[in-house]
Design a protein around this motif. Structure first.
Motif, mmCIF file in Angstrom:
data_model
loop_
_atom_site.group_PDB
_atom_site.id
_atom_site.type_symbol
_atom_site.label_atom_id
_atom_site.label_comp_id
_atom_site.label_asym_id
_atom_site.label_seq_id
_atom_site.Cartn_x
_atom_site.Cartn_y
_atom_site.Cartn_z
ATOM 1 N N HIS A 148 0.676 -1.194 0.268
ATOM 2 C CA HIS A 148 -0.137 -0.097 -0.018
ATOM 3 C C HIS A 148 0.899 1.078 0.092
ATOM 4 N N GLU B 7 1.989 3.757 2.782
ATOM 5 C CA GLU B 7 2.204 3.232 4.104
ATOM 6 C C GLU B 7 3.640 3.240 4.275
ATOM 7 N N ARG C 282 -3.702 2.972 -2.168
ATOM 8 C CA ARG C 282 -4.035 1.442 -1.526
ATOM 9 C C ARG C 282 -4.814 0.668 -2.810
ATOM 10 N N HIS D 133 3.312 -2.900 6.639
ATOM 11 C CA HIS D 133 2.229 -1.816 6.395
ATOM 12 C C HIS D 133 2.086 -1.026 7.457
ATOM 13 N N CYS D 134 1.040 -0.441 7.537
ATOM 14 C CA CYS D 134 0.337 0.183 8.776
ATOM 15 C C CYS D 134 -1.101 0.371 8.733
ATOM 16 N N ASP E 187 -6.508 -5.686 5.722
ATOM 17 C CA ASP E 187 -5.473 -4.839 5.610
ATOM 18 C C ASP E 187 -5.606 -4.215 4.310
#
Ligand code: ZN
Length: 349
Positions: free
Chosen positions: A41, A44, A93, A145-146, A349
């Motif tokens: 993503h 991130e 995303r 990721h975050c 996610d």
């Protein structure tokens, strides 16, 4: 360290994408190998800056002859998403050309064999194929990721738990969410599900690591956190025998939260409006506690709607924006028991 450039042709003439790959050669063929990627993503970035802090540590280990297993590092795995801006806002995303989430629609192979991967498709699918070609075969696969705002936590397939507790301890994360169904094709699913289909002596699940690492929130791009996350990644590589470092102390046992994904309540907003949060990530809440107030008709009587905890638990994440639509998820509550929300069982996610 060798640096190479991957090139992915675009879907129209004159457009192509590039991303660098770093490789460290291990000295011991029997040692576990590791693959790390960040920013699938593409916006991130806590994992990107953690890798930036980690690479000098790997280079030092290489110079001192302490790298035992092969290490492959992809610091920014998604050049397509990295370049996507829509009216000034970064869009990392979903692929704008196909509306597909960059962390969905990875092929879930019947076996860990890259020759089974599809060769064709749109540019985002070709990127996904290339990332799996780079990663499959490594014993340790870390996808950094975050979340929006959140604690540091891992998604882990149930077949790897509790064997991966040492990794969670080494990384110093706050929580581990265990899952066993992936019908959407996340990168993590594509990294571990093929091993569920092969004999145990091939799968070697006891020494395998596959995880989506959620390094807190989207704004937690910070030098001190990057340094401590890099140290956590390094400790994991030492703990699993990829790197030799006798000076490093063992990280102890994991004492954070461990919960099955079915326990997560996603808390869809009952109304659209402005969110006033009453809780933040890390808070422990009782059943019935006030989680948030939605201001949906400002200035009017009855213009506020309150949202209460359906069960006791810990707040794992919340939204980074404060505008919300009806039905959009307000936060992730890791409940003490199974959620009544049927959507809570899939990898999120
Ligand atoms: Zn992500």
């Amino acid at each position: 360290m060798q640096k190479s450039i991957e090139r992915i042709a675009g879907d129209s003439e004159g457009v192509s994408y590039e991303f660098p790959v770093f490789r460290f050669d291990g000295s011991d063929k029997a040692a576990p190998s590791a693959y790390l990627q960040a920013a699938l993503h593409a916006g991130e970035l806590p994992g990107v800056v953690a890798i930036d802090a980690l690479v000098p540590m790997l280079s030092r280990a290489e110079a001192e002859g302490r790298i035992k297993g092969n290490i492959t590092v992809v610091p920014w795995a998604n050049p397509i998403g990295r370049a996507q801006y829509l009216y000034g806002d970064h869009q990392g995303r979903f692929h704008l050309g196909t509306r597909t989430n960059f962390n969905r629609s990875f092929p879930l192979l019947a076996a860990p064999d890259v020759t089974l991967l599809p060769a064709h498709g749109t540019v985002d699918q070709r990127l996904k194929t290339r990332l799996l070609q780079l990663s499959i075969g490594h014993d340790i696969v870390l996808d950094l990721h975050c979340d929006d705002e959140g604690l540091a936590y891992l998604y882990v397939h149930t077949s790897l738990w509790p064997a991966m507790a040492d990794c969670a301890a080494a990384m110093g994360v706050d929580a581990v969410v265990l899952w066993d169904e992936d019908t959407d094709g996340t990168f993590e699913g594509a990294s571990i599900i093929p091993y569920q289909n092969v004999p145990a002596d091939v799968a070697r699940l006891d020494r395998r690591v596959a995880t989506t690492v959620e390094y807190r929130g989207i704004l937690d791009v910070d030098g001190a956190l990057a340094d401590s996350d890099a140290e956590g990644l390094y400790r994991l590589l030492v703990a699993r025998g990829v790197i030799l470092d006798q000076a490093l102390s063992t990280s102890g046992s994991f004492t954070g939260i461990v919960a099955p994904i079915e326990n997560i309540d996603m808390m869809p907003a009952p109304r659209s409006g402005a969110i006033l949060y009453e809780v933040k990530p890390g808070d422990r809440v009782a059943k019935g506690a006030l989680l948030a107030t939605i201001v949906h008709a400002p200035g009017e009587a009855g213009g506020r709607t309150q949202v209460f905890a359906p069960q006791a638990g810990i707040i794992l994440t919340r939204r980074s924006r404060r505008i919300i639509r009806a039905g959009e998820d307000l936060l992730k509550l890791v409940g003490d028991r199974k959620s009544a929300d049927a959507r809570s069982g899939t990898l999120e996610d």
